[in-house]
Design an enzyme around this catalytic site. Sequence first.
Site, PDB file in Angstrom:
ATOM      1  N   GLY A  46      47.867  42.176  40.931  1.00 28.94           N
ATOM      2  CA  GLY A  46      46.630  41.626  41.463  1.00 28.94           C
ATOM      3  C   GLY A  46      46.052  40.603  40.495  1.00 28.94           C
ATOM      4  N   GLN A  51      39.725  35.361  36.510  1.00 30.67           N
ATOM      5  CA  GLN A  51      40.869  35.385  35.594  1.00 30.67           C
ATOM      6  C   GLN A  51      41.552  34.030  35.479  1.00 30.67           C
ATOM      7  OE1 GLN A  51      42.587  39.153  37.500  1.00 30.67           O
ATOM      8  NE2 GLN A  51      43.166  39.371  35.358  1.00 30.67           N
ATOM      9  N   CYS A  88      45.536  45.239  32.857  1.00 32.89           N
ATOM     10  CA  CYS A  88      45.013  43.993  33.429  1.00 32.89           C
ATOM     11  C   CYS A  88      45.649  42.812  32.715  1.00 32.89           C
ATOM     12  CB  CYS A  88      43.495  43.980  33.228  1.00 32.89           C
ATOM     13  SG  CYS A  88      42.698  42.492  33.833  1.00 32.89           S
ATOM     14  N   LEU A  89      45.948  41.768  33.469  1.00 34.49           N
ATOM     15  CA  LEU A  89      46.573  40.573  32.875  1.00 34.49           C
ATOM     16  C   LEU A  89      45.639  39.859  31.897  1.00 34.49           C
ATOM     17  CD1 LEU A  89      48.375  39.099  36.034  1.00 34.49           C
ATOM     18  CD2 LEU A  89      49.400  40.425  34.163  1.00 34.49           C
ATOM     19  N   HIS A 131      40.298  47.450  41.531  1.00 34.00           N
ATOM     20  CA  HIS A 131      40.344  46.752  40.239  1.00 34.00           C
ATOM     21  C   HIS A 131      39.927  45.283  40.401  1.00 34.00           C
ATOM     22  CE1 HIS A 131      42.465  45.936  36.244  1.00 34.00           C
ATOM     23  NE2 HIS A 131      42.311  44.731  36.740  1.00 34.00           N
ATOM     24  N   GLU A 132      40.453  44.624  41.427  1.00 34.24           N
ATOM     25  CA  GLU A 132      40.130  43.200  41.625  1.00 34.24           C
ATOM     26  C   GLU A 132      38.677  43.015  42.063  1.00 34.24           C
ATOM     27  OE1 GLU A 132      42.242  41.405  40.252  1.00 34.24           O
ATOM     28  OE2 GLU A 132      43.788  42.943  40.304  1.00 34.24           O
ATOM     29  N   HIS A 135      36.527  42.957  39.126  1.00 36.75           N
ATOM     30  CA  HIS A 135      36.534  41.643  38.460  1.00 36.75           C
ATOM     31  C   HIS A 135      35.469  40.720  39.043  1.00 36.75           C
ATOM     32  CE1 HIS A 135      39.800  41.509  35.579  1.00 36.75           C
ATOM     33  NE2 HIS A 135      40.669  41.998  36.446  1.00 36.75           N
TER      34      HIS A 135
HETATM   35 NI    NI Z   1      42.494  42.794  36.047  1.00 36.70          NI
END
Ligand code: NI
Length: 151
Positions: A46, A51, A88-89, A131-132, A135
């Site tokens: 995701g 991000q 998370c990225l 999770h997204e 964000h």
């Molecule tokens: Ni993330």
Amino acid sequence: MAIRKIFQEDNEILFKRCREVSIFDEKLGELLDDMFETMLKADGVGLAGPQVGYLRRIAVIDCEGEKLELVNPQIIAADGEQIDEEGCLSVDSSKNCEVLRPYKVTVRAQDRKGERFEKTLTGLPARAVCHELDHLEGILFYTRKYEGKNK
Ligand code: NI
């Protein structure tokens, strides 16, 4: 399509609340395509607007066969519980931790053309949606670290 830079948590953009998308133009479609490509290259499931430097309510998800673009998403129903490790990225993997999420969520969103849809997901895709959406509120997963029910 192009690979976008993924901002890391030393950037304050990751802690800000995102604004609604009101213009559904070609640029939005390009951004979503780039987000899919960037996520795939980074081996993520995701990716959310902040991000890649956009404080807009957009996210993409691709896991367990669920490939979704979410514009202005809202969770309209949630059920059950799941506890699993999350990462998370935008965050160093040393901060990966267990997070409690609903097992099943129904998300209502728009696609790149502004068409509204609803989708019910379970397991990992449901976790990814939660999770997204965090964000989009400027919340990173580790602030929800699961410490056990007795704490
Ligand atoms: Ni993330």
